[in-house]
Design an enzyme around this catalytic site. Structure first.
Site, PDB file in Angstrom:
ATOM      1  N   GLY A  70       0.839  -1.194   0.000  1.00  0.00           N
ATOM      2  CA  GLY A  70       0.000   0.000   0.000  1.00  0.00           C
ATOM      3  C   GLY A  70       0.873   1.242   0.000  1.00  0.00           C
ATOM      4  CG  ASN A 151      -4.843   4.039   9.338  1.00  0.00           C
ATOM      5  OD1 ASN A 151      -5.140   5.092   8.760  1.00  0.00           O
ATOM      6  ND2 ASN A 151      -3.757   3.936  10.069  1.00  0.00           N
ATOM      7  CB  CYS A 325       3.066   2.649  10.971  1.00  0.00           C
ATOM      8  SG  CYS A 325       1.821   1.789  10.029  1.00  0.00           S
TER       9      CYS A 325
HETATM   10  C1  LIG Z   1      -1.940  -0.399   6.039  1.00  0.00           C
HETATM   11  C2  LIG Z   1      -2.224   0.887   5.408  1.00  0.00           C
HETATM   12  C3  LIG Z   1      -1.321   1.481   4.535  1.00  0.00           C
HETATM   13  C4  LIG Z   1       0.037   0.900   4.244  1.00  0.00           C
HETATM   14  O1  LIG Z   1      -0.046  -0.329   3.575  1.00  0.00           O
HETATM   15  P1  LIG Z   1       1.226  -1.310   3.532  1.00  0.00           P
HETATM   16  O2  LIG Z   1       0.788  -2.412   2.618  1.00  0.00           O
HETATM   17  O3  LIG Z   1       1.468  -1.744   4.932  1.00  0.00           O
HETATM   18  O4  LIG Z   1       2.357  -0.547   2.984  1.00  0.00           O
HETATM   19  C5  LIG Z   1      -1.665   2.703   3.983  1.00  0.00           C
HETATM   20  N1  LIG Z   1      -2.837   3.282   4.261  1.00  0.00           N
HETATM   21  C6  LIG Z   1      -3.740   2.735   5.095  1.00  0.00           C
HETATM   22  C7  LIG Z   1      -5.028   3.432   5.347  1.00  0.00           C
HETATM   23  C8  LIG Z   1      -3.457   1.525   5.705  1.00  0.00           C
HETATM   24  O5  LIG Z   1      -4.343   0.996   6.542  1.00  0.00           O
END
Ligand SMILES: *Cc1c(COP(=O)(O)O)cnc(C)c1O
Length: 393
Positions: A70, A151, A325
């Protein structure tokens, strides 16, 4: 086994996804860029997955770029777009509760590349104000990036209204849909989106796979250079097993979402109501109704989120005190602060995110131990905030 209530951080891989991926590790191991029969079979499998996903997104297969996460999709969307379009302007609009992948990319572009960024405020529920968005657009604005669903607090933004404003002003619109894709409408035509980032790890697919939807005719520069895979926009040998798994996971999510949303919404509201009624000095964070079906985020006054988490661990309950994170730092979450909760109050915030394996029994076990944990921590806490003094904004 633990009671896992951290599905917004990541999910387990669905057994059907694992099964679909299995043969692409050592039986069908080809490089889709090779013109031998092994490579061609891999290419066919990849094309099929791209096709499947394009039907779900209501776009063409050529509008899908596979990436490694992501985060990478978001970096490609924002950096790739502004670098390709900087002759048209240097202004980006985003908002304060975005994931770090968006915020840090924007900060980098401000510091190192001379772009200007507006970070819109949100209201007490985490929603941006559409009039403020429209007012923030200038002749220099080239891109708006607003996440679909948050998130941490689960708030779902008004994506269609945002896309309409962007279209009206001829500004392109990117949305981070990593949390939304498992539950909400991701038909890009219906939503009116130009760029959309998704990943596998939040919807029972593998970690380390993502995609960027890029509307035909939208200019983009690659940020990774090499062999020219993915229409020249993301070089590197394609991760065939993960692409297969990602497509399978999206397909299952779409097929099963109606029943799963009902089940999870019931469990979510049961948990929220129980906590707010039975534990004093608690607040719900995020929007009461425009929120993800699996997200519960509660502030418990006078206690530290980390302390609650550690005590819940003792009972085998896994939750989160901030996004995965950022939970390395002890500062309260930037998302909760953006909703206007004072610094002292924001500390005691806990996120529970439900998923496929979550049962009523699991929630009841949590509800049995949580009041005792909070009561104990309050007894040893040096702070005592008056509930009436806590005002958002
Ligand atoms: C988890 C997440 C990301 C990052 O995705 P990764 O695959 O861990 O790099 C970015 N935006 C949101 C809203 C997320 O929940």
């Amino acid at each position: 086994m633990e009671i896992y209530l951290d599905h917004a951080a990541t999910t387990y891989v669905d057994d059907r996804v694992k099964e679909a991926m299995d043969k692409y590790f050592s039986d069908e191991y080809g490089n889709p860029g090779s013109f031998n029969t092994v490579g061609l079979r891999a290419k066919n499998a990849m094309d099929e997955s791209r096709e499947k996903i394009s039907k779900i997104l209501n776009c063409t297969p050529q509008e899908i770029i596979f990436t490694g996460s992501g985060t990478e999709s978001i970096n490609l969307a924002i950096k790739g777009f502004v670098k390709a379009n900087k002759s048209k302007g240097n202004h980006i609009i985003t908002q304060k509760t975005e994931h770090e992948a968006v915020l840090e990319t924007c900060k980098y572009l401000e510091k190192e590349e001379g772009f200007e960024v507006t970070y819109l405020d949100v209201d007490q529920y985490g929603l941006i104000n559409l009039e403020e968005l429209e007012k923030a657009i200038t002749n220099e604005t080239i891109l708006v990036s607003v996440m679909y669903a948050n998130n941490e607090i689960g708030t779902v933004q008004n994506i269609k209204e945002i896309s309409e404003i962007c279209r009206k002003h001829k500004v392109k619109f990117h949305t981070d849909a990593c949390q939304a894709a498992g539950y909400l409408d991701i038909d890009v035509q219906n939503l009116g989106i130009d760029l959309m980032s998704l990943n596998g790890s939040k919807l029972y697919g593998p970690k380390g796979i993502g995609l960027l939807y890029l509307k035909k005719g939208t200019m983009l520069k690659p940020i990774i250079h090499g062999g020219g895979q993915e229409f020249g926009l993301r070089s590197g040998t394609e991760n065939i097993p993960y692409i297969i798994g990602f497509a399978k996971a999206l397909e299952i999510a779409q097929r099963e979402k109606v029943t799963e949303i009902t089940r999870l919404t019931n469990l979510r509201d049961y948990l929220i109501n129980n906590i707010l009624e039975n534990i004093p000095k608690t607040f719900l964070n995020g929007h009461p109704s425009s929120r993800l079906p699996n997200n519960i985020n509660i502030t418990f006054l006078d206690v530290e989120g980390e302390a609650i988490m550690l005590m819940m661990n003792e009972y085998g309950i896994c939750a989160s005190s901030g996004s995965a994170c950022t939970s390395k730092s002890l500062d309260p979450s930037h998302v909760i602060l953006a909703t206007g909760l004072p610094y002292e109050a924001a500390h005691g915030s806990i996120r529970f995110t439900l998923g496929k394996r979550t049962t009523k029994e699991g929630i009841d076990k949590l509800l049995k131990v949580l009041p005792g944990i909070i009561e104990y921590l309050r007894q040893v806490s040096p702070v005592n905030i008056n509930m009436e003094d806590v005002k958002r904004k």
